[in-house]
Design an enzyme around this catalytic site. Structure first.
Site, short mmCIF file in Angstrom:
data_model
loop_
_atom_site.label_atom_id
_atom_site.label_comp_id
_atom_site.label_asym_id
_atom_site.label_seq_id
_atom_site.Cartn_x
_atom_site.Cartn_y
_atom_site.Cartn_z
N TYR A 107 0.83 -1.28 -0.08
CA TYR A 107 -0.02 0.12 -0.02
C TYR A 107 0.99 1.16 0.08
O TYR A 107 1.26 1.72 1.07
CB TYR A 107 -0.87 -0.11 1.25
CG TYR A 107 -2.25 -0.78 0.88
CD1 TYR A 107 -2.57 -0.94 -0.65
CD2 TYR A 107 -3.27 -0.91 1.75
CE1 TYR A 107 -4.05 -1.71 -1.09
CE2 TYR A 107 -4.64 -1.59 1.45
CZ TYR A 107 -4.89 -1.82 0.30
OH TYR A 107 -5.83 -2.58 -0.14
N ASP A 141 -1.30 -16.69 -3.95
CA ASP A 141 -2.60 -17.36 -5.17
C ASP A 141 -2.82 -18.52 -4.55
O ASP A 141 -4.06 -18.83 -4.52
CB ASP A 141 -2.01 -17.16 -6.26
CG ASP A 141 -0.50 -17.78 -6.41
OD1 ASP A 141 0.35 -17.82 -5.39
OD2 ASP A 141 0.13 -17.82 -7.41
N ASP A 170 -5.43 -7.48 3.23
CA ASP A 170 -6.82 -6.56 2.76
C ASP A 170 -7.76 -7.41 1.93
O ASP A 170 -8.99 -7.86 2.41
CB ASP A 170 -6.65 -5.62 2.05
CG ASP A 170 -7.90 -4.60 1.99
OD1 ASP A 170 -8.64 -4.80 2.85
OD2 ASP A 170 -7.63 -3.47 1.09
N LYS A 179 4.64 -14.07 -1.33
CA LYS A 179 4.68 -14.32 -2.96
C LYS A 179 6.23 -14.48 -3.24
O LYS A 179 6.85 -13.82 -4.10
CB LYS A 179 4.14 -13.65 -3.73
CG LYS A 179 4.06 -13.63 -4.89
CD LYS A 179 3.07 -15.04 -5.59
CE LYS A 179 3.18 -15.29 -7.01
NZ LYS A 179 2.60 -16.40 -7.12
N ASP A 187 -11.24 -10.03 2.98
CA ASP A 187 -12.54 -9.98 2.36
C ASP A 187 -12.97 -11.36 1.83
O ASP A 187 -14.19 -11.70 2.14
CB ASP A 187 -12.43 -9.11 1.22
CG ASP A 187 -13.11 -7.69 1.53
OD1 ASP A 187 -12.86 -7.21 2.64
OD2 ASP A 187 -13.40 -6.84 0.48
#
Ligand code: ATP
Length: 349
Positions: A132, A218, A242, A185, A246
């Site tokens: 971010y 992923d 984030d 990742k 969700d």
């Protein structure tokens, strides 16, 4: 008397934040805890109208004197252009007060449909840096356009921030089912998320009682959908956290039940994991559970554990009785659901 701020925000905020205040007051009374003095403060589109800013100075200055507050969602994408150019209110508050730990539980409710029944995990999201770019810098932003055809975004990963979020997650895992999953990742973003993974693993060595594994972001989405109930605590950087939270909230039944707090070592902000839901705002249909449960997390963080437990039990009992908002397949409105939760709190006093 403990003073807590109340910032209603935009969209469904003026519906769900007062619902949370109502429920917290009832739980504090039933638990025999000291009542809270609520301090209403302007934020969001209403504050632009009254104070010329979505996050007026008076709000930030007052919050600095408080241990915690409830923040409703904001719809900053709908603000006039000059206000959209600034860091949004929750991003600003997280950065300004160094609220480094965003704790986002996702837990399926008995009696409500869930895509992953039995899901009960917590996403521990690093809240101050990572991908971010808009909040990773002391001044200016890590996202910029050197020419009209090129956009660049920087991600930041620091040892200090990774260490404190990893410790937070390990300690939480130790209080739960002793299983920590590091999400990264590191096969592609080797230096940055590889650093995140390496430091988490180093600290985990000091917690031999916690089982630790790790997955690429992923692959993690697949594992959550297929067998999310096997996970306990997930720790990850800002943007991955984030997105994953969700997904986890929706897998547990609905974004409307996904709570969170944003905590530093000395203050905490309760904030539902969902946004301002403009599509249902003002219609009395919003599920207040996420905001109520976020308030309960704040009480727990403040050490008022009994009242937090009372709220958790009442939310679950209400849903189990079949009183549910439309997002969970029911037909109760926000007020009806909130009243049922308050009744449940009082009945079980
Ligand atoms: P943001 O970018 O702020 O996260 P968003 O528009 O991407 O916001 P939300 O506002 O969270 O996302 O809305 C996503 C969907 O979930 C919408 O259809 C919305 O109606 C639904 N939703 C979100 N919160 C609730 C809630 N408390 N009760 C019922 N439905 C909700």
């Amino acid at each position: 008397m403990t003073q807590l701020g109340v910032l209603e925000g935009d969209g469904i905020g003026p519906e769900i934040v007062p619902a949370a205040v109502r429920v917290l007051d009832a739980a504090l009374a039933v638990a025999g805890a000291e009542p809270v003095e609520w301090v209403p403060l302007p934020v969001g589109a209403a504050a632009i109208e009254t104070h010329g800013s979505a996050l007026p100075d008076v709000t930030v200055e007052t919050l600095a004197k408080l241990d915690g507050w409830l923040l409703g969602p904001h719809d900053s994408a709908a603000y006039p252009a000059e206000h959209r150019a600034r860091l949004n209110p929750s991003g600003f508050l997280r950065k300004h007060f160094d609220l480094f730990a965003n704790i986002r539980p996702a837990r399926a409710f008995e009696g409500a449909p869930a895509l992953v029944p039995g899901l009960d995990l917590v996403v521990v999201r690093e809240n101050t840096e990572g991908f971010y770019a808009d909040r990773s810098t002391y001044r200016g932003t890590g996202e910029f356009m050197p020419t009209a055809d090129v956009a660049i975004a920087m991600g930041i990963f620091t040892r200090t921030a990774i260490e404190r979020i990893a410790l937070h997650a390990l300690e939480l895992a130790r209080r739960r089912r002793r299983h920590l999953t590091i999400v990264h990742k590191a096969n592609v973003l080797r230096t940055s998320t590889g650093f995140f993974l390496e430091i988490c693993r180093q600290l985990a060595a000091g917690f031999p009682d916690v089982e630790v594994d790790d997955f690429h972001i992923d692959a993690m989405t697949v594992h959550l959908v297929r067998h999310g109930a096997d996970f306990d605590v997930l720790v990850t950087e800002n943007m991955f956290g984030d997105i994953l939270s969700d997904l986890a909230g929706e897998l547990a039944g609905s974004l409307g039940i996904a709570p969170s707090i944003n905590a530093s070592n000395d203050r905490a902000m309760a904030q539902a994991a969902h946004g301002s839901a403009p599509d249902i705002a003002g219609r009395g249909l919003a599920n207040p559970t996420a905001m109520i449960a976020s308030g309960a997390m704040l009480l727990d963080w403040l050490g008022v554990t009994d009242a937090a437990d009372v709220i958790d039990r009442a939310l679950r009992a209400t849903v189990a009785q079949g009183i549910r908002t439309p997002d969970l397949g029911g037909c109760a409105g926000t007020t009806e659901f909130t009243s049922a939760v308050v009744d449940s709190i009082r009945q079980h006093a």
